[in-house]
Write a protein that holds these residues in place. Sequence first.
Motif, PDB file in Angstrom:
ATOM      1  N   LYS A   1      25.238 -24.983 -72.976  1.00 10.59           N
ATOM      2  CA  LYS A   1      26.192 -25.250 -73.690  1.00 10.59           C
ATOM      3  C   LYS A   1      27.251 -26.295 -73.354  1.00 10.59           C
ATOM      4  N   ARG A   2      27.584 -26.311 -72.301  1.00 13.33           N
ATOM      5  CA  ARG A   2      28.708 -27.492 -71.793  1.00 13.33           C
ATOM      6  C   ARG A   2      27.911 -28.669 -71.848  1.00 13.33           C
ATOM      7  N   ALA A   3      26.767 -28.810 -71.438  1.00 14.76           N
ATOM      8  CA  ALA A   3      26.102 -30.492 -71.437  1.00 14.76           C
ATOM      9  C   ALA A   3      26.025 -30.528 -73.144  1.00 14.76           C
TER      10      ALA A   3
ATOM     11  N   ALA B   1      27.844 -29.807 -75.565  1.00 11.81           N
ATOM     12  CA  ALA B   1      28.993 -30.173 -76.089  1.00 11.81           C
ATOM     13  C   ALA B   1      29.412 -31.579 -75.538  1.00 11.81           C
ATOM     14  N   HIS B   2      29.324 -31.888 -74.258  1.00  9.33           N
ATOM     15  CA  HIS B   2      29.870 -33.229 -73.457  1.00  9.33           C
ATOM     16  C   HIS B   2      29.074 -34.157 -74.366  1.00  9.33           C
TER      17      HIS B   2
ATOM     18  N   SER C   1      37.376 -36.031 -71.744  1.00 10.97           N
ATOM     19  CA  SER C   1      37.759 -35.518 -73.421  1.00 10.97           C
ATOM     20  C   SER C   1      38.417 -36.644 -74.342  1.00 10.97           C
TER      21      SER C   1
ATOM     22  N   PRO D   1      25.349 -20.793 -70.263  1.00 13.35           N
ATOM     23  CA  PRO D   1      26.350 -21.559 -70.332  1.00 13.35           C
ATOM     24  C   PRO D   1      26.500 -23.062 -69.969  1.00 13.35           C
ATOM     25  N   GLN D   2      25.668 -23.580 -68.899  1.00 16.12           N
ATOM     26  CA  GLN D   2      25.506 -25.029 -68.620  1.00 16.12           C
ATOM     27  C   GLN D   2      25.013 -25.747 -69.688  1.00 16.12           C
TER      28      GLN D   2
END
Length: 111
Positions: A44-46, A48-49, A100, A41-42
């Motif tokens: 994936k977040r990285a 996306a950012h 965002s 999950p980390q």
Amino acid sequence: MSIIPNSIANANNTTYQESPISFIIILILFSLIFYFVIFRPQQKRAKAHKKLINNINKGDEIITTGGLIGRVIKIKKNDYIFISLNTKNEIIIKKDFIASILPKGTIKTLL
């Protein structure tokens, strides 16, 4: 004379040896759980950012991790962005601190 008979006392002194294979299986299971609960999950977040940061253009309305809302007026190639908070104030922030991209017209609706 002891309270516990010798046959019961001897039965409790037996040692159990677990096979090393069961330890390896448990270690692998914990590693898989750790990977799927924390690392994946980390990542994936990285990802996306990073995609969000690369898609920022001049004129976009953004919100920073500190809660500042502004419009991008200039993008430097060395990872810095100039943001206009209002007609008089401009700040420079690092791209990493953008939380965002807001929809167009958000600043006008807030004023």
